[in-house]
Design an enzyme around this catalytic site. Structure first.
Site, PDB file in Angstrom:
ATOM      1  N   GLU A 230      -9.045   3.410  -5.008  1.00 42.22           N
ATOM      2  CA  GLU A 230      -9.383   2.330  -4.081  1.00 42.22           C
ATOM      3  C   GLU A 230     -10.718   1.681  -4.435  1.00 42.22           C
ATOM      4  OE1 GLU A 230      -7.428   1.120  -1.914  1.00 42.22           O
ATOM      5  OE2 GLU A 230      -6.059   2.652  -1.183  1.00 42.22           O
ATOM      6  N   ARG A 234     -10.630  -2.295  -5.476  1.00 41.31           N
ATOM      7  CA  ARG A 234     -11.250  -3.181  -4.483  1.00 41.31           C
ATOM      8  C   ARG A 234     -12.674  -3.561  -4.857  1.00 41.31           C
ATOM      9  NH1 ARG A 234      -8.748  -1.914   1.394  1.00 41.31           N
ATOM     10  NH2 ARG A 234      -7.074  -0.499   0.814  1.00 41.31           N
ATOM     11  N   ASP A 373       4.205   2.818  -6.910  1.00 38.73           N
ATOM     12  CA  ASP A 373       4.390   1.394  -7.127  1.00 38.73           C
ATOM     13  C   ASP A 373       3.604   0.787  -8.284  1.00 38.73           C
ATOM     14  OD1 ASP A 373       2.088   1.898  -5.700  1.00 38.73           O
ATOM     15  OD2 ASP A 373       2.502   0.465  -4.096  1.00 38.73           O
ATOM     16  N   GLU A 566       2.410  -7.634   0.225  1.00 36.82           N
ATOM     17  CA  GLU A 566       3.331  -7.557  -0.911  1.00 36.82           C
ATOM     18  C   GLU A 566       4.423  -8.620  -0.902  1.00 36.82           C
ATOM     19  OE1 GLU A 566       0.946  -4.123  -0.812  1.00 36.82           O
ATOM     20  OE2 GLU A 566       2.291  -4.852   0.789  1.00 36.82           O
ATOM     21  N   THR A 662      -3.956  -5.165  -8.645  1.00 32.28           N
ATOM     22  CA  THR A 662      -3.105  -4.762  -7.529  1.00 32.28           C
ATOM     23  C   THR A 662      -3.763  -4.988  -6.176  1.00 32.28           C
ATOM     24  OG1 THR A 662      -1.541  -3.025  -6.855  1.00 32.28           O
ATOM     25  CG2 THR A 662      -3.812  -2.347  -7.384  1.00 32.28           C
TER      26      THR A 662
END
Length: 693
Positions: A230, A234, A373, A566, A662
């Site tokens: 993360e 991010r 994913d 998404e 992502t």
């Protein structure tokens, strides 16, 4: 892709007034965590028709490195010129920024205040009930620029609400008007994650404010363990994207200051994150202590890391390596891909957990939802990021996509919706008819892989275009319909966190439809054939309910909506690639549902109301909008960004020149040179021959 991090620390004091607030804690703390169908009136009846070990940190600063050659928007002499003028400009902008109610970038035009903009947005929301019925792509003369401005207004209300009461804090609760940090000292979670959205929307004064906070307050030396994944996608991704946009698109929200700020902050963070890769195998630990640059195994799952998390940090570190010439960043993340691929998983489908100590997989759970994913997403995106100079990732993507089609793609019982199921006990065991909302990244990614991001009409003229790409595009379109259907079946028009589907028993699989197609063999060369479509089976004769309503089952524990991006992400890719306006229309209906049902409004003294923010929902089938009092950072970093780009011209932040990580942070495509090259080759997939008896 975005995982929700669990609440960790209690609420801290309000916005700090000095930099001492950012001193690192001396005690370890918890990590960053891992992670309504009858439609409301005026939507369902009209939308249905569209379905036809510790490491020593370097003692030098980033600029001390002799190979550092930052990309600048102007000559170096600009640095000396801004020393005085930049300071004056900053104070003038800051004064104007607060006096004017945070105007648009043009000083001559006074923008509405927070309350005015929130009131206008509330009035618009109330008018939606009287909006003309949706008539699909037959609608003409739609002002997409005006719709894009509605997204921009929604973002501004979201940002300003956070800025007013929780500035600098990592979490924001728009109903209670509180915020808190995830670790002591904070991570810049909201500000850094949304920074490039501010730039893309050309919100100059807000960019200047955010940049000043990053320069003066942001530190990454907290004595806490944080999520490796993360923090990379991010924070590192956000800083790198801000650097990319500010240097490549200098007319987007131009501000004064040191051109190297974002890259210096990113490099400091990356050096600390590298400690996560100091495992015996090279697979990164789930967490890392930033102060010590030391990786820490997960407390659960027997210390295994999430496969998706370990393999979705490559875009960020590779771009940083390209910027700095520091090959260590590149080698660390390339090693991860080698270790994963050396396992020789069947048909390219990886289990969702992997051990850092030896690089072996834990369990046999195969899925494209959480923890699986973005492994697949980053295969094709690595290939595109390095300008197709690393064909190994295209090969791995093609293999995995064939495996998905062979083992996971199935169809619902009545409407024949295309579903990507799960194999929780391995490929030889039963298929689970379950799709996380996270899986809805896949339609857009499939289209991106088929065309490389260029328009479909152009891609089909290539001599390399084949039946296989045609089938992939058709699969992308059918999966896009399924993701859209999960919005149509709820009363709020917003999708649940997880959807289940009713299938035939045994399930009707893709290879049952075309047993000799590329899904099974990868080499079919025959006449053009379409995939099963929902268009002819959506409305059973004489049945008042659309067929897909019978096929989708939402469990009570999965009815929440976390403002996830998404589906709109895939709509963005599908529109950019196909040019089909249908995807914009679907996105507009989704956007209206978000604004209508997730808005947080306050009463004015005159009895009217204005919107002050947006929040997650607890139940997408409750039109009274039971809220969770939490605005996710990806609401501003991803969801609203993708809506804005969906309604923008296709050449704006183009897919041909950019790759989105992502967390929706755009990074540039580039051609790697020198030591920045794939340092490994795939092991043979051919079975070893048996020696003669």
């Amino acid at each position: 892709m975005s995982f929700k991090h669990p609440p960790i620390n209690p609420s801290l004091s309000p916005r700090p007034l000095d930099n001492n607030y950012w001193r690192a804690s001396q005690s370890p703390g918890p990590r960053l965590g891992g992670y309504g169908l009858s439609q409301s009136a005026g939507v369902s009846s009209n939308l249905n028709t569209v379905f036809s070990g510790d490491r020593a940190l370097p003692m030098y600063t980033y600029k001390d490195k002799p190979y550092f050659a930052p990309r600048r928007t102007g000559p170096r002499s600009r640095q000396s010129k801004i020393l005085y003028g930049g300071i004056c400009l900053f104070f003038l902008v800051s004064l104007w920024y607060y006096v004017s109610g945070r105007d648009s970038p043009e000083l001559s035009t006074k923008a509405p205040t927070d309350a005015q903009r929130g009131h206008e947005l509330w009035t618009w929301v109330q008018s939606l009930e009287n909006e003309p019925k949706y008539e699909g792509v037959a609608q003409k003369n739609i002002d997409w620029a005006a719709r894009r401005e509605k997204v921009r207004d929604t973002f501004i209300v979201s940002w300003d609400g956070y800025e007013d009461v929780a500035w600098g804090l990592d979490e924001y609760k728009p109903i209670s008007k509180t915020g808190k940090n995830m670790v002591e000292g904070g991570m810049g979670w909201m500000i850094v994650d949304a920074l490039d959205t501010l730039m893309i929307m050309n919100l100059t004064s807000r960019v200047q404010h955010a940049r000043s906070w990053i320069q003066n307050s942001l530190r990454y030396d907290q004595n806490h363990d944080v999520s490796t994944f993360e923090t990379t996608i991010r924070m590192l991704g956000g800083l790198l994207s801000a650097h990319h946009l500010s240097t490549t698109y200098p007319n987007l929200a131009p501000v004064s200051g040191d051109d190297d700020l974002y890259i210096e902050k990113a490099t400091d963070l990356a050096e600390r994150l590298l400690g996560a890769f100091d495992s015996k195998s090279g697979i990164p630990y789930a967490s890392v202590n930033l102060k010590k640059s030391a990786g820490l195994p997960a407390h659960s799952d027997n210390g295994a890391s999430s496969t998706a998390e370990a393999t979705s940090v490559q875009l960020e570190f590779k771009y940083l390596a390209n910027l700095t010439g520091e090959a260590e960043y590149w080698r660390a993340v390339e090693k991860v891909m080698e270790v994963v691929d050396d396992q020789k998983v069947p048909d390219g489908l990886v289990p969702i957990y992997i051990y850092p100590n030896d690089g072996s997989f834990r369990g046999q759970n195969i899925r494209l939802g959480s923890r699986g994913d973005s492994y697949y997403e980053y295969l094709i995106k690595q290939y595109l990021q390095t300008s197709q100079q690393e064909p190994v990732y295209k090969e791995m993507w093609d293999e995995a996509l064939m495996g998905i089609r062979k083992h996971l793609v199935t169809y619902t019982k009545r409407a024949r919706l295309t579903v990507v199921g799960e194999r929780p006990s391995g490929l030889e065991n039963p298929l689970a008819p379950k799709m996380d909302h996270l899986v809805c990244f896949l339609p857009g990614t499939i289209a991106l892989g088929a065309t490389g991001g260029i328009p479909l009409s152009q891609a089909k003229k290539s001599p390399n275009w084949s039946q296989r790409q045609d089938e992939e595009m058709l699969l992308a379109k059918e999966l896009m319909k399924t993701c859209w259907a999960t919005y149509l079946v709820t009363k709020t028009g917003l999708a649940p966190e997880i959807s289940y589907f009713r299938l035939d028993q045994p399930p009707f699989m893709m290879h049952d439809v075309y047993p000799e197609s590329t899904a099974a063999t990868g080499n079919r060369k025959s006449e053009q054939q379409d995939l099963p479509s929902v268009s002819e089976t959506l409305y059973p004769p004489g049945d008042e309910r659309p067929a897909y309503e019978y096929d989708i089952d939402i469990h009570a524990q999965d009815k929440h909506n976390l403002q996830r991006p998404e589906t709109v992400e895939s709509l963005f890719y599908m529109y950019r690639i196909t040019g089909d306006e249908t995807y914009r229309h679907w996105g507009w209906e989704m956007f209206k549902s978000f604004v209508r049902h997730t808005a947080v409004a306050e009463k004015d003294t005159d009895g009217s109301s204005h919107i002050v923010g947006f929040t997650s929902l607890s139940n997408i089938n409750d039109v009274s909008a039971v809220t969770r009092d939490n605005m996710e950072s990806f609401w501003m970093a991803e969801t609203l960004k993708y809506f804005y780009l969906l309604f923008s011209d296709r050449d704006f932040i183009s897919l041909e020149e950019n790759v989105f990580n992502t967390e929706a942070h755009p990074l540039p495509r580039f051609r790697p040179v020198g030591d920045l090259t794939t340092g490994w080759t795939r092991k043979s997939r051919q079975p070893e021959s048996t020696p003669p008896q």
